[in-house]
Design a protein around this motif. Sequence first.
Motif, PDB file in Angstrom:
ATOM      1  N   GLU A   1      19.418  54.482  33.751  1.00  0.00           N
ATOM      2  CA  GLU A   1      17.965  54.438  33.648  1.00  0.00           C
ATOM      3  C   GLU A   1      17.407  53.302  34.512  1.00  0.00           C
ATOM      4  OE1 GLU A   1      13.975  55.133  32.393  1.00  0.00           O
ATOM      5  OE2 GLU A   1      15.776  56.350  32.633  1.00  0.00           O
ATOM      6  N   ALA A   2      18.116  52.184  34.576  1.00  0.00           N
ATOM      7  CA  ALA A   2      17.687  51.090  35.443  1.00  0.00           C
ATOM      8  C   ALA A   2      17.677  51.537  36.896  1.00  0.00           C
ATOM      9  CB  ALA A   2      18.607  49.885  35.264  1.00  0.00           C
ATOM     10  N   ILE A   3      18.691  52.283  37.294  1.00  0.00           N
ATOM     11  CA  ILE A   3      18.731  52.812  38.660  1.00  0.00           C
ATOM     12  C   ILE A   3      17.521  53.705  38.900  1.00  0.00           C
ATOM     13  CG2 ILE A   3      20.029  54.302  40.232  1.00  0.00           C
ATOM     14  CD1 ILE A   3      22.596  53.307  38.762  1.00  0.00           C
ATOM     15  N   ARG A   4      17.226  54.575  37.942  1.00  0.00           N
ATOM     16  CA  ARG A   4      16.084  55.492  38.091  1.00  0.00           C
ATOM     17  C   ARG A   4      14.785  54.714  38.280  1.00  0.00           C
ATOM     18  NH1 ARG A   4      11.871  57.365  35.828  1.00  0.00           N
ATOM     19  NH2 ARG A   4      12.125  56.014  34.008  1.00  0.00           N
ATOM     20  N   ILE A   5      14.606  53.668  37.499  1.00  0.00           N
ATOM     21  CA  ILE A   5      13.378  52.868  37.599  1.00  0.00           C
ATOM     22  C   ILE A   5      13.287  52.201  38.972  1.00  0.00           C
ATOM     23  CG2 ILE A   5      12.209  50.813  36.710  1.00  0.00           C
ATOM     24  CD1 ILE A   5      13.387  51.565  33.928  1.00  0.00           C
ATOM     25  N   LEU A   6      14.380  51.631  39.431  1.00  0.00           N
ATOM     26  CA  LEU A   6      14.357  50.919  40.703  1.00  0.00           C
ATOM     27  C   LEU A   6      14.119  51.864  41.877  1.00  0.00           C
ATOM     28  CD1 LEU A   6      17.320  48.445  40.099  1.00  0.00           C
ATOM     29  CD2 LEU A   6      14.893  47.871  40.175  1.00  0.00           C
ATOM     30  N   LEU A   7      14.602  53.082  41.791  1.00  0.00           N
ATOM     31  CA  LEU A   7      14.405  54.044  42.876  1.00  0.00           C
ATOM     32  C   LEU A   7      12.940  54.419  43.040  1.00  0.00           C
ATOM     33  CD1 LEU A   7      17.353  56.563  42.328  1.00  0.00           C
ATOM     34  CD2 LEU A   7      17.242  54.673  43.948  1.00  0.00           C
ATOM     35  N   GLY A   8      12.222  54.519  41.932  1.00  0.00           N
ATOM     36  CA  GLY A   8      10.842  54.969  42.010  1.00  0.00           C
ATOM     37  C   GLY A   8      10.778  56.385  42.550  1.00  0.00           C
ATOM     38  N   ASP A   9       9.844  56.645  43.450  1.00  0.00           N
ATOM     39  CA  ASP A   9       9.657  57.988  44.004  1.00  0.00           C
ATOM     40  C   ASP A   9      10.398  58.213  45.307  1.00  0.00           C
ATOM     41  OD1 ASP A   9       7.892  58.698  41.938  1.00  0.00           O
ATOM     42  OD2 ASP A   9       6.188  57.796  42.995  1.00  0.00           O
ATOM     43  N   ARG A  10      10.821  57.118  45.991  1.00  0.00           N
ATOM     44  CA  ARG A  10      11.338  57.277  47.348  1.00  0.00           C
ATOM     45  C   ARG A  10      12.760  56.772  47.541  1.00  0.00           C
ATOM     46  NH1 ARG A  10       7.830  54.033  51.039  1.00  0.00           N
ATOM     47  NH2 ARG A  10       7.658  52.662  49.213  1.00  0.00           N
ATOM     48  N   GLY A  11      13.295  56.044  46.586  1.00  0.00           N
ATOM     49  CA  GLY A  11      14.614  55.445  46.767  1.00  0.00           C
ATOM     50  C   GLY A  11      15.754  56.427  46.596  1.00  0.00           C
ATOM     51  N   ARG A  12      16.897  56.040  47.080  1.00  0.00           N
ATOM     52  CA  ARG A  12      18.138  56.788  46.902  1.00  0.00           C
ATOM     53  C   ARG A  12      19.218  55.811  46.439  1.00  0.00           C
ATOM     54  NH1 ARG A  12      14.738  59.980  47.377  1.00  0.00           N
ATOM     55  NH2 ARG A  12      14.620  61.818  48.745  1.00  0.00           N
ATOM     56  N   ALA A  13      20.129  56.309  45.620  1.00  0.00           N
ATOM     57  CA  ALA A  13      21.199  55.463  45.085  1.00  0.00           C
ATOM     58  C   ALA A  13      22.556  55.965  45.552  1.00  0.00           C
ATOM     59  CB  ALA A  13      21.158  55.446  43.556  1.00  0.00           C
ATOM     60  N   PHE A  14      23.416  55.045  45.940  1.00  0.00           N
ATOM     61  CA  PHE A  14      24.823  55.347  46.163  1.00  0.00           C
ATOM     62  C   PHE A  14      25.593  54.683  45.035  1.00  0.00           C
ATOM     63  CE2 PHE A  14      29.108  54.807  47.620  1.00  0.00           C
ATOM     64  CZ  PHE A  14      29.375  56.000  48.281  1.00  0.00           C
ATOM     65  N   VAL A  15      26.351  55.493  44.286  1.00  0.00           N
ATOM     66  CA  VAL A  15      27.071  54.993  43.116  1.00  0.00           C
ATOM     67  C   VAL A  15      28.549  55.334  43.273  1.00  0.00           C
ATOM     68  CG1 VAL A  15      27.149  54.938  40.598  1.00  0.00           C
ATOM     69  CG2 VAL A  15      24.997  55.486  41.761  1.00  0.00           C
ATOM     70  N   PHE A  16      29.384  54.322  43.172  1.00  0.00           N
ATOM     71  CA  PHE A  16      30.816  54.457  43.426  1.00  0.00           C
ATOM     72  C   PHE A  16      31.569  53.932  42.207  1.00  0.00           C
ATOM     73  CE2 PHE A  16      34.685  52.622  45.579  1.00  0.00           C
ATOM     74  CZ  PHE A  16      35.238  53.826  45.988  1.00  0.00           C
ATOM     75  N   GLU A  17      32.387  54.785  41.580  1.00  0.00           N
ATOM     76  CA  GLU A  17      33.037  54.416  40.329  1.00  0.00           C
ATOM     77  C   GLU A  17      34.487  54.895  40.294  1.00  0.00           C
ATOM     78  OE1 GLU A  17      31.786  52.646  37.796  1.00  0.00           O
ATOM     79  OE2 GLU A  17      29.813  52.421  38.725  1.00  0.00           O
ATOM     80  N   LEU A  18      35.289  54.232  39.495  1.00  0.00           N
ATOM     81  CA  LEU A  18      36.662  54.673  39.290  1.00  0.00           C
ATOM     82  C   LEU A  18      36.691  56.055  38.648  1.00  0.00           C
ATOM     83  CD1 LEU A  18      38.578  51.526  37.975  1.00  0.00           C
ATOM     84  CD2 LEU A  18      38.506  52.455  40.296  1.00  0.00           C
TER      85      LEU A  18
ATOM     86  N   ASN B   1      16.096  51.409  47.562  1.00  0.00           N
ATOM     87  CA  ASN B   1      17.404  52.049  47.538  1.00  0.00           C
ATOM     88  C   ASN B   1      18.326  51.177  46.689  1.00  0.00           C
ATOM     89  OD1 ASN B   1      16.736  54.247  49.394  1.00  0.00           O
ATOM     90  ND2 ASN B   1      16.635  52.642  50.964  1.00  0.00           N
ATOM     91  N   VAL B   2      19.347  51.785  46.109  1.00  0.00           N
ATOM     92  CA  VAL B   2      20.210  51.056  45.180  1.00  0.00           C
ATOM     93  C   VAL B   2      21.672  51.335  45.522  1.00  0.00           C
ATOM     94  CG1 VAL B   2      20.840  50.706  42.753  1.00  0.00           C
ATOM     95  CG2 VAL B   2      18.462  51.181  43.368  1.00  0.00           C
ATOM     96  N   TYR B   3      22.463  50.283  45.537  1.00  0.00           N
ATOM     97  CA  TYR B   3      23.904  50.376  45.787  1.00  0.00           C
ATOM     98  C   TYR B   3      24.624  49.901  44.532  1.00  0.00           C
ATOM     99  CZ  TYR B   3      28.477  49.421  47.966  1.00  0.00           C
ATOM    100  OH  TYR B   3      29.817  49.398  48.278  1.00  0.00           O
ATOM    101  N   VAL B   4      25.521  50.726  44.017  1.00  0.00           N
ATOM    102  CA  VAL B   4      26.248  50.405  42.782  1.00  0.00           C
ATOM    103  C   VAL B   4      27.729  50.666  43.023  1.00  0.00           C
ATOM    104  CG1 VAL B   4      26.395  50.776  40.292  1.00  0.00           C
ATOM    105  CG2 VAL B   4      24.250  51.244  41.497  1.00  0.00           C
ATOM    106  N   ARG B   5      28.530  49.655  42.807  1.00  0.00           N
ATOM    107  CA  ARG B   5      29.967  49.785  43.065  1.00  0.00           C
ATOM    108  C   ARG B   5      30.743  49.254  41.863  1.00  0.00           C
ATOM    109  NH1 ARG B   5      33.420  45.947  45.699  1.00  0.00           N
ATOM    110  NH2 ARG B   5      35.293  46.906  46.606  1.00  0.00           N
ATOM    111  N   GLY B   6      31.290  50.187  41.075  1.00  0.00           N
ATOM    112  CA  GLY B   6      32.168  49.808  39.976  1.00  0.00           C
ATOM    113  C   GLY B   6      31.491  49.126  38.815  1.00  0.00           C
ATOM    114  N   VAL B   7      30.246  49.501  38.533  1.00  0.00           N
ATOM    115  CA  VAL B   7      29.518  48.879  37.419  1.00  0.00           C
ATOM    116  C   VAL B   7      29.585  49.740  36.163  1.00  0.00           C
ATOM    117  CG1 VAL B   7      27.227  48.171  36.603  1.00  0.00           C
ATOM    118  CG2 VAL B   7      27.964  47.588  38.925  1.00  0.00           C
ATOM    119  N   ILE B   8      29.417  51.040  36.302  1.00  0.00           N
ATOM    120  CA  ILE B   8      29.286  51.898  35.123  1.00  0.00           C
ATOM    121  C   ILE B   8      30.581  51.946  34.328  1.00  0.00           C
ATOM    122  CG2 ILE B   8      28.875  54.279  34.368  1.00  0.00           C
ATOM    123  CD1 ILE B   8      26.848  54.502  36.651  1.00  0.00           C
TER     124      ILE B   8
END
Length: 245
Positions: free
Chosen positions: A140-157, A120-127
């Motif tokens: 794309e890095a998030i996609r790779i890290l998730l693989g087949d089972r992960g989920r990402a939470f992405v929080f941006e301005l 799973n991936v947590y992203v806060r204010g990076v993009i």
Amino acid sequence: MSVTSRYLDAWEGFWRDAPEEPGGVIWDAEPARSAERHLTLLRPHLADPALPIVDLGCGNGTQTRFLAERFPLALGVDLSAAALDLARRCDPAGRAEFTRLDATDPEAVRALHQRLGDANVYVRGVIHQSEPADRPRVVEAIRILLGDRGRAFVFELAEAAKDVLGELVHAPDGPPPKLRPVFSHGLAPAEVADAVFPELFRTAGLDVLATGELPLATTESAADGTRIELPAHWLVAGPGGSAPN
């Protein structure tokens, strides 16, 4: 391809000069006002809560330490070695792990995925702080890290944050003290159009499972003493095919 030396130098300088006390950095809000709220939004979409979680762009590790108490492994990754040094000093109990990662380097990202497996991936204010050409690479890095089972939470301005920041910068007494280092180190938040935010993930082949709005809590106060919050939005993304029917 990796990030430019200008961008790397800016972040190294910022984190070298950053104060160590909690809340000394403007976006270093306590987890109760950041990662704890975000995890509540992410949790219903987790396919496997037993996966490790990667805090992408962890900075001084405040949110990583919180996540480490709720996942089997929390790994904070950041471009800046100075940020990681600070994160380790702030975690004397070693609750989390920290390692350097350039998210625009696909080979390094694949090597991390090989080491961890799906995450799973947590992203806060990076993009919004990334160079425009680097934003698809970060996704794309998030996609790779998730693989087949992960989920990402992405929080941006959100786009509207630009106006709020403009008002703060041009206040009669100048920017609030904790905002000044962001601009003096050349880290002025970049504009990402609201419509572009979810499309970055769809273009990468990810499903956008949920979206919403939630202010970004800061550690700075306005002249009247109220805590400054910035307009922001969030999404939960998963590998293609994970969207509900």
